[in-house]
Scaffold this active site. Structure first.
Site, mmCIF file in Angstrom:
data_model
loop_
_atom_site.group_PDB
_atom_site.id
_atom_site.type_symbol
_atom_site.label_atom_id
_atom_site.label_comp_id
_atom_site.label_asym_id
_atom_site.label_seq_id
_atom_site.Cartn_x
_atom_site.Cartn_y
_atom_site.Cartn_z
ATOM 1 N N PHE A 111 4.840 -17.681 15.459
ATOM 2 C CA PHE A 111 3.911 -16.623 15.049
ATOM 3 C C PHE A 111 3.228 -16.924 13.718
ATOM 4 O O PHE A 111 2.183 -16.350 13.419
ATOM 5 C CB PHE A 111 4.642 -15.276 14.965
ATOM 6 C CG PHE A 111 5.275 -14.980 13.639
ATOM 7 C CD1 PHE A 111 6.511 -15.486 13.314
ATOM 8 C CD2 PHE A 111 4.616 -14.190 12.710
ATOM 9 C CE1 PHE A 111 7.082 -15.215 12.084
ATOM 10 C CE2 PHE A 111 5.182 -13.906 11.478
ATOM 11 C CZ PHE A 111 6.426 -14.432 11.174
ATOM 12 N N LYS A 112 3.778 -17.840 12.926
ATOM 13 C CA LYS A 112 3.180 -18.128 11.626
ATOM 14 C C LYS A 112 1.738 -18.609 11.756
ATOM 15 O O LYS A 112 0.938 -18.445 10.844
ATOM 16 C CB LYS A 112 4.012 -19.177 10.885
ATOM 17 C CG LYS A 112 5.493 -18.822 10.751
ATOM 18 C CD LYS A 112 5.833 -18.380 9.382
ATOM 19 C CE LYS A 112 7.263 -17.985 9.093
ATOM 20 N NZ LYS A 112 8.249 -17.890 10.113
ATOM 21 N N ASP A 113 1.405 -19.205 12.916
ATOM 22 C CA ASP A 113 0.028 -19.678 13.109
ATOM 23 C C ASP A 113 -0.992 -18.549 13.006
ATOM 24 O O ASP A 113 -2.119 -18.775 12.578
ATOM 25 C CB ASP A 113 -0.121 -20.319 14.499
ATOM 26 C CG ASP A 113 0.594 -21.661 14.612
ATOM 27 O OD1 ASP A 113 0.658 -22.389 13.607
ATOM 28 O OD2 ASP A 113 1.089 -21.966 15.710
ATOM 29 N N MET A 116 -1.496 -18.260 9.307
ATOM 30 C CA MET A 116 -1.782 -19.488 8.566
ATOM 31 C C MET A 116 -3.125 -20.089 8.953
ATOM 32 O O MET A 116 -3.843 -20.605 8.094
ATOM 33 C CB MET A 116 -0.655 -20.481 8.821
ATOM 34 C CG MET A 116 -0.506 -21.503 7.747
ATOM 35 S SD MET A 116 0.042 -20.808 6.179
ATOM 36 C CE MET A 116 1.809 -20.845 6.417
ATOM 37 N N ARG A 226 -1.387 -13.615 4.150
ATOM 38 C CA ARG A 226 -0.606 -13.762 5.379
ATOM 39 C C ARG A 226 -0.124 -12.421 5.880
ATOM 40 O O ARG A 226 -0.197 -12.124 7.074
ATOM 41 C CB ARG A 226 0.597 -14.689 5.134
ATOM 42 C CG ARG A 226 0.171 -16.148 5.108
ATOM 43 C CD ARG A 226 1.348 -17.070 5.020
ATOM 44 N NE ARG A 226 2.346 -16.834 6.061
ATOM 45 C CZ ARG A 226 3.517 -17.412 6.097
ATOM 46 N NH1 ARG A 226 3.862 -18.247 5.141
ATOM 47 N NH2 ARG A 226 4.360 -17.162 7.066
#
Ligand SMILES: *Cc1c(COP(=O)(O)O)cnc(C)c1O
Length: 468
Positions: A111-113, A116, A226
């Site tokens: 999920f960081k995409d 980011m 973020r």
């Protein structure tokens, strides 16, 4: 919108400056002066809107100047074009009133995409505008590093240094960071834990000569941009399930508290959120803090959900700030106590405020494996071990309140953790082909001792911003 530090001793900044700064110079976290309000009509109007457009509408009010608001629509378009699913964050139902929100369709399968990729675009544009060069230093328990590398690889104005705990990330997570060939990417295997890596990072940010020499910029989950990017999928999933006319609960596999904080921000903006359920693994500082009122890190226990193997949940500071009525002195006191005696007590009124909105559930290793097996058996759906903690916590919530839908955030694709899946269901999931192929190349990384001076010297020697 302008931003203030939770500790109250750093200058107020505009969004672009918060974007580049990451952590505030006083050690605090930047937070908006107020949360923009989205009316029920505007929430309803998000129905059927493409994800990139919804993101631009919801994030726009957090920016400071108008030119940036105009550029945002193009940035969200490019950021989400690399995703493999057209909905960007689709949902699947796995039981009565239980929905999995798939946040793993980006380039690193986690999920960081979602945050980011957008952060990369935004930062690049600010640096171009100011004719500056920056050095990104990040500490990762696995997924942040890969997501940062994917977002910044090859960008002419940025060098990326990622610290990860040596031997404590999965093979897939490590290869995603170390097989990248671009010269502006540097991977450091630190001989320590994730918290050691995060501590070094915090000290580098407080080291003013170093910060200025390399043009240090932070992309860890404390970076406000973020958090705000993660707020978007609470709205899009909520609207898909009937918001603003229906209340919804969210279960969130939690480490640094960035993702679940984004749910809290969505609620402050007007999304009708019933409960925010913090799911932790055996590293249960948040579950203990909510139960006892005492925030007390313990040693990190390695688990099959390594991205949640964290004992200091940095973004919790932003929630505590609001829950104390934005009391800078209380925050400084709490974090001084954490530094000096290894713990602090959440003031009773703040604890009540937090408990009014959040539940917490710690899910052990055996329960995680059992949940992966159960969901596979009952719904034919494979959960990654992080997601499994959230689904387990969601089921506990549904027992108490079966009428309110629960969205369990799926933070990683199961193919990132094949050993855990095999233990639970007897077979290994396959990674999407494009990703599997990329991980075949040679690995590139440097092992460094857990020592701030070694790390800062390594970065200074290689950062192009320091060479000018
Ligand atoms: C980072 C991560 C988490 C934890 O998210 P936080 O925002 O740090 O709470 C959970 N699951 C996965 C797969 C992650 O990569």
């Amino acid at each position: 919108m302008r931003y203030l530090s939770t500790r109250g001793e750093a200058a107020q900044l505009a969004f672009d400056d918060v974007l580049l700064a990451g952590l505030a110079t006083d050690g605090g976290l930047y937070t908006p002066l107020a949360y923009p309000h989205v009316s029920p009509g505007d929430i309803a109007a998000l129905a059927g809107v493409p994800y990139a457009e919804a993101a631009a509408r919801l994030i726009g009010p957090f920016l400071t100047d108008e030119a940036a608001q105009t550029a945002l629509r193009a940035q969200t378009e490019v950021a989400y074009a690399s995703f493999r699913h057209r909905a960007i964050a689709p949902m699947t139902q796995i039981a009565d009133n239980l929905f999995v929100l798939e946040l793993f369709h980006g380039p690193t399968l986690a999920f960081k995409d979602l945050a980011m990729q957008l952060l990369g675009r935004m930062m690049n544009d600010v640096l171009e505008k100011r004719n500056l060069r920056a050095t990104i230093v990040g500490a990762t328990s696995g997924d942040t590093g890969a997501a940062a590398i994917e977002a910044f690889r090859g960008l002419p104005r940025v060098d990326v240094f990622i610290l990860y705990p040596h031997g404590r990330v999965s093979d897939v997570q490590r290869k995603q960071m170390t097989t990248v060939t671009e010269d502006n990417v540097h991977t450091i295997a630190l001989q320590g834990t994730f918290d050691d890596a995060q501590n070094i990072l915090k000290r580098l940010f407080r080291n003013r000569p170093f910060r200025e020499r390399v043009g240090l910029a932070g992309v860890n989950s404390i970076n406000w941009a973020r958090v705000v990017a993660q707020m978007v999928y609470y709205f899009t999933s909520g609207v898909a399930l009937g918001a603003p006319h229906r209340r919804i609960s969210y279960a969130v596999p939690t480490g640094n508290f960035g993702d679940v904080l984004a749910g809290y921000i969505a609620k402050r903006m007007g999304l009708p959120v019933e409960r925010l359920i913090v799911a932790t693994n055996a590293n249960d500082i948040l579950a203990r803090a909510l139960a006892t009122g005492r925030y007390e890190p313990r040693g990190v226990t390695p688990t099959q959900s390594p991205s949640m193997d964290i004992q200091v949940s940095s973004n919790f500071e932003r929630l505590l700030f609001d829950a104390t009525g934005r009391d800078h002195a209380a925050l400084r006191g709490a974090f001084a106590s954490l530094d000096q005696s290894g713990a602090f007590d959440i003031p009773p009124a703040a604890l009540e405020t937090i408990r009014a909105e959040f539940d917490a559930q710690s899910v052990g290793e055996a329960q995680t494996t059992a949940e992966i097996a159960r969901t596979w058996r009952e719904a034919g759906y494979v959960l990654d071990p992080h997601t499994a903690t959230g689904v387990r916590a969601a089921r506990v919530r549904l027992e108490a309140d079966p009428a309110t839908p629960v969205v369990a955030l799926s933070t990683a694709h199961p193919a990132k953790f094949p050993d855990a899946i095999e233990r639970a269901i007897g077979c290994r999931p396959r990674a999407p082909d494009a990703i599997a192929a990329r991980l075949e190349g040679p690995e590139r990384f440097t092992i460094l001792e857990n020592d701030e001076a070694r790390v800062s010297a390594f970065i200074s020697e290689r950062a192009r911003a320091a060479q000018a």
